[in-house]
Design an enzyme around this catalytic site. Structure first.
Site, PDB file in Angstrom:
ATOM      1  N   PHE A 218       0.892  -1.165   0.000  1.00 22.84           N
ATOM      2  CA  PHE A 218       0.000   0.000   0.000  1.00 22.84           C
ATOM      3  C   PHE A 218       0.936   1.222   0.000  1.00 22.84           C
ATOM      4  CE2 PHE A 218      -4.280  -1.737   0.965  1.00 22.84           C
ATOM      5  CZ  PHE A 218      -3.943  -3.050   1.240  1.00 22.84           C
ATOM      6  N   ASP A 219       1.185   1.751  -1.182  1.00 18.77           N
ATOM      7  CA  ASP A 219       2.273   2.721  -1.303  1.00 18.77           C
ATOM      8  C   ASP A 219       2.002   4.033  -0.565  1.00 18.77           C
ATOM      9  OD1 ASP A 219       3.959   1.055  -2.631  1.00 18.77           O
ATOM     10  OD2 ASP A 219       3.553   1.848  -4.629  1.00 18.77           O
TER      11      ASP A 219
ATOM     12  N   TYR B 186       9.514   0.511  -7.902  1.00 21.84           N
ATOM     13  CA  TYR B 186       8.747   1.175  -8.955  1.00 21.84           C
ATOM     14  C   TYR B 186       8.862   2.686  -8.894  1.00 21.84           C
ATOM     15  CZ  TYR B 186       6.184  -2.372 -11.546  1.00 21.84           C
ATOM     16  OH  TYR B 186       5.848  -3.370 -12.401  1.00 21.84           O
TER      17      TYR B 186
HETATM   18 CU   LIG Z   1       3.901  -3.798 -12.539  1.00 17.99          CU
END
Ligand SMILES: [Cu+2]
Length: 651
Positions: A309-310, A394
């Protein structure tokens, strides 16, 4: 002017000009003083979150220019010696603590991970005999060459469950300083760390696999290959400067007006988005942000718990990039800085956190008329407000676009490194091989947009609009009829909805007070990109915790306390918080102040081309005026310079 950048966010006024301006460094320090005077900042106190507590909407809307509601800050404080955490509100004007609520971890969840806990977890596992032995069994005797990747623990009960403040730690090999660790997962092993007791409490050692050896270091010419030739310069020139103005944090462009906010949890926040229509400011959205992003992984083995849960666990906004002109942004740019704080509540400046610029966007409208000979073309342009954050492997770019025809678009650009595992795709239906012995498990990126709508005022309602063909019969004798089915969403429980791509399903947010010249309510329509909702089984932990992601649309009645789709305290929360709880009261949503929540984002089955760094993948949604105007609002856009009033046709 060619490719220039203007830095708009340098001077920090003592008193913010706008009630929604983010907290300044001076305000953070003043708030810390208040907390210290109240005895809340002992040696072992840390700030897990610290930011402006936005005043309620009615107070902001009622505020006279220059006046406005008092300034408040919200802090999530944790005593790292005991784990006790509290949600604290401070009034800067009154110089006092307004409220303090101590969390019950079993029911409330826990505060987000601290910045310093990532290093702490690495130190703890490297010092732990059990983990060192497990590494030695894999031939890794020098633990300084093993990097720990600590992650929020999720919520699974059991011995390692909710009673402790936990991190779960995976490992990667890093032989040389510049090795790209994602290429070298040390798989089959996870360490569970109690962050309060500062010790490893369990080692899960499920299997051994050779650490994949092929380098993924794309900075290395031997990996990357030679640089391409033949790409000649593209330069964006705006000889008269950009067409927008920034007054403090209020941005204006071609009738659009908005305030640019920033929050350490949500990142970029836009307030009070409105359009000028013949001298009248017409509001569209009071507040727009992406307050949660969950990335659940579909690998059922020993890392079944992986679901990031970023925002709620990691505070996405804290990881905001400092943008570079010429790399991240091209053209005539204005930047805004962000002031956030570290674990001690000390202000930290991120320069160039938000980029504002305009872009040519191809053709806006065009017609060559066969009867009157008119041949006209107009160029589309968009105003872009964007920001980037790197959360672990990411990188996410959040782009808000505003167009000359009243369209609003949100686009997320996803790039960076795949989270990897050490097995081949032949082993598993849940992963794709991206290098020899290296695979990337399938996962979802499920974003939640919170859109506090004010379409021509706060009295709004939502209709679901489906398109379908009608069966032949009376009224449709030749079977060619197409119609819309319009369903009014009247209360919260019935407004949890899913996309239906086969019916081109959209959701229309309309004013219940204002009509257009056809007597129809003025509205804006949400056009979703249909993609799967959360795919985890309803019995799973992540299904309970990311309830918001089980539907594409939710509509709630505005409540200033309901800001986060997975709840206020997501870390180790057992589930049920956020949207499923918000709609439990099933309040009416027809003709009142409402908030739209939209889940979007891809299910990502990685491709070899996503390795070692992933080309940007995009997702998002569009909001278009639908009877908000009486006709095409972009007729007045002038022809391209040099084409006078006339033709863009040949010659
Ligand atoms: Cu991805």
């Amino acid at each position: 002017m060619t490719d220039t950048a203007v830095h708009a966010g340098t001077a920090e006024p003592a008193h913010p000009a706008h009630p929604l301006d983010p907290a300044t460094a001076g305000e953070y320090l003043a708030g810390r003083q208040v907390l210290a005077s109240a005895g809340l900042l002992g040696e072992t106190a840390r700030f897990a979150y610290y930011a402006l507590e936005e005043p309620p909407k009615d107070e902001v809307l009622a505020a006279a220019p220059g006046g406005g509601p008092g300034r408040r800050l919200r802090a999530f404080l944790i005593d790292v010696a005991t784990g006790e955490s509290a949600d604290v509100i401070v009034s800067l004007d009154e110089g006092r603590v307004v409220s303090r609520r101590v969390l019950d971890p079993a029911s409330d969840g826990r505060v987000p991970m601290l910045g310093t806990e990532f290093e702490l977890a690495e130190e703890l596992v490297r010092a732990d005999p059990g983990w060192r032995e497990a590494m030695a069994r894999r031939g890794l005797t020098d633990v300084t060459k093993v990097r720990a990747c600590p992650q929020a623990a999720g919520s699974f009960g059991g011995a390692a469950g909710g009673g402790r403040r936990l991190a779960r730690v995976l490992a990667f090999r890093q032989e040389r300083e510049h090795d790209y660790v994602w290429a070298h997962p040390v798989d089959g092993i996870a360490a569970y760390v109690d962050l309060t007791e500062r010790k490893v409490i369990e080692i899960v050692d499920e299997f051994q696999r050779p650490v994949p050896g092929e380098s993924g270091d794309y900075d290395d010419p031997a990996v990357r290959g030679p640089l391409r030739e033949g790409l000649r310069p593209v330069e964006i020139t705006q000889p008269e400067g950009p067409s927008f103005t920034l007054d403090g944090r209020v941005l204006r462009w071609q009738g659009w007006s908005m305030h640019i906010g920033f929050d350490p949890r949500e990142g970029l926040v836009l307030h009070q988005i409105s359009l000028d229509d013949a001298g009248r400011a017409r509001p569209v959205i009071y507040r727009a942000s992406i307050p949660e992003l969950v990335v659940p992984y579909g690998d059922p083995r020993f890392r079944y718990w992986q679901a990031f849960f970023d925002c709620g666990e990691y505070l996405l906004g804290k990881w905001t990039n400092s943008l570079q002109h010429g790399c991240d942004c091209l053209g005539d740019i204005a930047y805004l800085d962000a002031t956030l704080t570290d674990d001690f509540g000390a202000p930290q400046l991120i320069r160039n956190a938000v980029c504002v610029h305009e872009e040519d966007f191809g053709v806006l409208w065009k017609h060559s008329d066969m009867f009157n000979g008119s041949a006209q073309t107009r160029r589309q342009r968009r105003l872009v407000v964007s920001s980037w954050a790197t959360v672990g492997n990411y990188d996410y770019g959040f782009y808000w676009y505003f167009y000359l025809d009243g369209t609003i678009e949100h686009e997320v650009k996803m790039t960076g490194a795949l989270f990897t595992a050490a097995y081949t795709s032949g082993d598993s239906p849940h992963a794709a091989e991206v290098a020899p012995g290296l695979a990337a498990p399938v996962h979802q990126h499920l974003f939640s947009a919170r859109l506090d709508m004010t379409v021509d005022g706060v009295a709004n309602a939502v209709e679901e609009v489906d398109l379908h063909g009608l069966p032949a019969g009376p009224g449709n004798p030749y079977g060619n009829a197409i119609a819309q089915t319009v369903t009014r969403l009247r209360s919260e429980a019935g407004a949890a909805r899913r996309c239906d791509a086969a019916r081109a399903r959209t959701w229309r947010v309309l004013s219940t007070e204002k009509v257009n010249r056809y007597g129809r309510p003025v509205s804006y329509t949400l056009y979703p990109d249909a993609a799967p909702v959360l795919l985890a089984d309803p019995s799973s932990s992540v299904h309970a915790r990311a309830g918001f992601a089980t539907h594409h649309l939710w509509v709630t009645r505005y409540d200033p306390a309901q800001r986060y789709p997975a709840g206020d305290f997501v870390n180790q929360h057992p589930g049920g918080a956020g949207l499923p709880a918000y709609v439990a009261a099933d309040r009416g949503i027809d003709g009142t102040d409402i908030v739209l929540w939209h889940t979007f984002g891809p299910t990502h089955f990685p491709r070899p081309e996503d390795w070692p760094v992933m080309p940007v993948a995009r997702c998002g949604f569009t909001l278009k005026p639908t009877g908000f105007f009486d006709r095409n609002p972009a007729l007045g856009v002038p022809p391209p310079p040099g084409h006078g009033d006339g033709h863009c046709a040949a010659g």
